[in-house]
Design a protein around this motif. Sequence first.
Motif, PDB file in Angstrom:
ATOM      1  N   GLY A   1       0.852  -1.175   0.000  1.00 58.11           N
ATOM      2  CA  GLY A   1       0.000   0.000   0.000  1.00 58.11           C
ATOM      3  C   GLY A   1       0.890   1.227   0.000  1.00 58.11           C
ATOM      4  O   GLY A   1       1.010   1.935   1.001  1.00 58.11           O
ATOM      5  N   ALA A   2       1.540   1.481  -1.127  1.00 63.33           N
ATOM      6  CA  ALA A   2       2.608   2.481  -1.167  1.00 63.33           C
ATOM      7  C   ALA A   2       2.089   3.902  -1.047  1.00 63.33           C
ATOM      8  O   ALA A   2       2.751   4.765  -0.467  1.00 63.33           O
ATOM      9  N   SER A   3       0.904   4.168  -1.596  1.00 59.02           N
ATOM     10  CA  SER A   3       0.433   5.546  -1.664  1.00 59.02           C
ATOM     11  C   SER A   3      -0.852   5.795  -0.894  1.00 59.02           C
ATOM     12  O   SER A   3      -1.323   6.924  -0.830  1.00 59.02           O
ATOM     13  N   SER A  24      -0.077  -0.730  -6.435  1.00 62.06           N
ATOM     14  CA  SER A  24      -0.855  -1.112  -7.604  1.00 62.06           C
ATOM     15  C   SER A  24      -0.054  -0.826  -8.873  1.00 62.06           C
ATOM     16  O   SER A  24       1.053  -0.275  -8.834  1.00 62.06           O
ATOM     17  N   SER A  25      -0.661  -1.145 -10.001  1.00 62.80           N
ATOM     18  CA  SER A  25       0.006  -0.874 -11.281  1.00 62.80           C
ATOM     19  C   SER A  25       0.233   0.620 -11.489  1.00 62.80           C
ATOM     20  O   SER A  25       1.129   1.023 -12.235  1.00 62.80           O
ATOM     21  N   ARG A  73      12.619   8.950   5.232  1.00 65.39           N
ATOM     22  CA  ARG A  73      13.725   8.811   4.288  1.00 65.39           C
ATOM     23  C   ARG A  73      14.209   7.373   4.312  1.00 65.39           C
ATOM     24  O   ARG A  73      15.082   6.985   5.077  1.00 65.39           O
ATOM     25  N   LEU A  74      13.613   6.586   3.439  1.00 57.67           N
ATOM     26  CA  LEU A  74      13.922   5.168   3.364  1.00 57.67           C
ATOM     27  C   LEU A  74      14.648   4.892   2.053  1.00 57.67           C
ATOM     28  O   LEU A  74      14.209   5.322   0.981  1.00 57.67           O
ATOM     29  N   ASP A  75      15.749   4.185   2.138  1.00 56.85           N
ATOM     30  CA  ASP A  75      16.529   3.825   0.955  1.00 56.85           C
ATOM     31  C   ASP A  75      15.979   2.521   0.400  1.00 56.85           C
ATOM     32  O   ASP A  75      16.377   1.432   0.811  1.00 56.85           O
ATOM     33  N   LEU A  76      15.032   2.658  -0.538  1.00 57.44           N
ATOM     34  CA  LEU A  76      14.295   1.494  -1.016  1.00 57.44           C
ATOM     35  C   LEU A  76      14.362   1.383  -2.526  1.00 57.44           C
ATOM     36  O   LEU A  76      14.555   2.381  -3.236  1.00 57.44           O
ATOM     37  N   PRO A  77      14.162   0.169  -3.050  1.00 59.41           N
ATOM     38  CA  PRO A  77      14.068   0.006  -4.509  1.00 59.41           C
ATOM     39  C   PRO A  77      12.744   0.578  -5.020  1.00 59.41           C
ATOM     40  O   PRO A  77      11.888   1.014  -4.243  1.00 59.41           O
ATOM     41  N   ALA A  78      12.558   0.551  -6.320  1.00 63.56           N
ATOM     42  CA  ALA A  78      11.301   1.005  -6.921  1.00 63.56           C
ATOM     43  C   ALA A  78      10.134   0.209  -6.348  1.00 63.56           C
ATOM     44  O   ALA A  78      10.284  -0.960  -5.939  1.00 63.56           O
ATOM     45  N   VAL A  79       8.970   0.832  -6.307  1.00 66.80           N
ATOM     46  CA  VAL A  79       7.771   0.186  -5.768  1.00 66.80           C
ATOM     47  C   VAL A  79       7.476  -1.099  -6.530  1.00 66.80           C
ATOM     48  O   VAL A  79       7.458  -1.111  -7.777  1.00 66.80           O
ATOM     49  N   LEU A  80       7.257  -2.170  -5.787  1.00 64.61           N
ATOM     50  CA  LEU A  80       6.950  -3.465  -6.390  1.00 64.61           C
ATOM     51  C   LEU A  80       5.470  -3.544  -6.743  1.00 64.61           C
ATOM     52  O   LEU A  80       4.619  -2.957  -6.055  1.00 64.61           O
ATOM     53  N   ASP A  81       5.154  -4.292  -7.778  1.00 68.32           N
ATOM     54  CA  ASP A  81       3.770  -4.499  -8.194  1.00 68.32           C
ATOM     55  C   ASP A  81       3.196  -5.661  -7.391  1.00 68.32           C
ATOM     56  O   ASP A  81       3.705  -6.788  -7.468  1.00 68.32           O
ATOM     57  N   VAL A  82       2.136  -5.407  -6.621  1.00 67.79           N
ATOM     58  CA  VAL A  82       1.584  -6.469  -5.778  1.00 67.79           C
ATOM     59  C   VAL A  82       0.957  -7.588  -6.605  1.00 67.79           C
ATOM     60  O   VAL A  82       0.712  -8.688  -6.077  1.00 67.79           O
ATOM     61  N   GLN A  83       0.683  -7.328  -7.867  1.00 67.98           N
ATOM     62  CA  GLN A  83       0.110  -8.359  -8.736  1.00 67.98           C
ATOM     63  C   GLN A  83       1.176  -9.115  -9.526  1.00 67.98           C
ATOM     64  O   GLN A  83       0.845 -10.011 -10.307  1.00 67.98           O
ATOM     65  N   ASP A  84       2.432  -8.779  -9.320  1.00 66.32           N
ATOM     66  CA  ASP A  84       3.530  -9.458 -10.020  1.00 66.32           C
ATOM     67  C   ASP A  84       3.559 -10.929  -9.604  1.00 66.32           C
ATOM     68  O   ASP A  84       3.654 -11.242  -8.411  1.00 66.32           O
TER      69      ASP A  84
END
Length: 355
Positions: free
Chosen positions: A8-10, A35-36, A56-67
């Motif tokens: 739930g990134a956003s 989400s997409s 300030r979190l050092d994170l990769p790009a947001v993952l797709d939960v439907q991947d």
Amino acid sequence: MRGAVVLGASGLVGQRLQQRLANHPMFDVRALGGSSRTAGMRPQDLQWGLEGEAPRLDLPAVLDVQDPNLVEKLHDLGITWAFSAVPSSVAMALETRLVDGGIRVCSNASAHRRRADVPLIVADVSPQHVQTRSPNEVFHACATNCTLIPLLMPYLALHRAFGVASYHATSEQARSGAGYALLRGEVPLTPDIPGEAEKTMAELAWISGSLHNGRVEPDSIEGSMRCQRVDVPEGHVVEAVFELSQPVALTDVNRALDAFVTHPDAAGLPSAPHAPMMRIDGSVDRGLHLWADGLAFPTDVDPAHDLQAGMAVVVGEVRLEGPSRVRLRALSHNTIRGAAGGVVLLAELASTLWS
């Protein structure tokens, strides 16, 4: 530290989870899932909607939960815990897929609530319900509906002391309970909340229920409820009338409310309030009492560090309307205690009880 993903990134609750986990002593956020619409975005490019700055979190790009490869990607990042704040329509299949893949899930979604094998837990009140999940299974549990919390705490205090024969409750629920769209005024406010009363009453019976042979037997509780949305940003208030099983004095009622304490299994956890409920003599006030921590009423709060702030229910205007009838009003921070804070407290409990 336990590697974690926030699903739930956003969304509002997802961002509350990011905020509460950013400096957490037990969990290390290593990824966000969305989400997409948000998948592939840099976390720092997401619109932040809460008070203060985004963590300030050092994170990769947001993952797709439907991947279809999501579980493998989480394992590659060393993630073993998922904090779920996705819509229930997504959570039903997603959370099952994660658990089947060995990821422990603590959920704010309603999809799996009141399932026999998925504990529904208020960590500092009903931690024993964790036993409905076999220790041989990957952990999966849900926190409750946000509206339940300001009804549950006074109900349990009075029921344990005197017995509650019946209740009637009316909620006054903040805009944030419906997410960012209503909070920002992007959609119109409508007072009615279809299905909310029935859901809250069912969860009250479940949390109050007894544990027998690893299964919860919900209490049979006579009650009625009306839920409505009001035009305030945060804080759910419930006005409740409890018909007790015996005549009482107001001093005894106040004593029972004051005596309600955190379950020993949750005491001392980072998000556990000093006390789960605080009684005041006057009226509950969102401006003064929203961030109650069980000991005081702080107003200058940093939610990324002050994990106890906003975790206590405040009860006021307690009065007798008959020999055994009690009326009161209770306030809870709906996106902290009733959502992200409750989920994090659940995970704290589970991580100490569940290998």
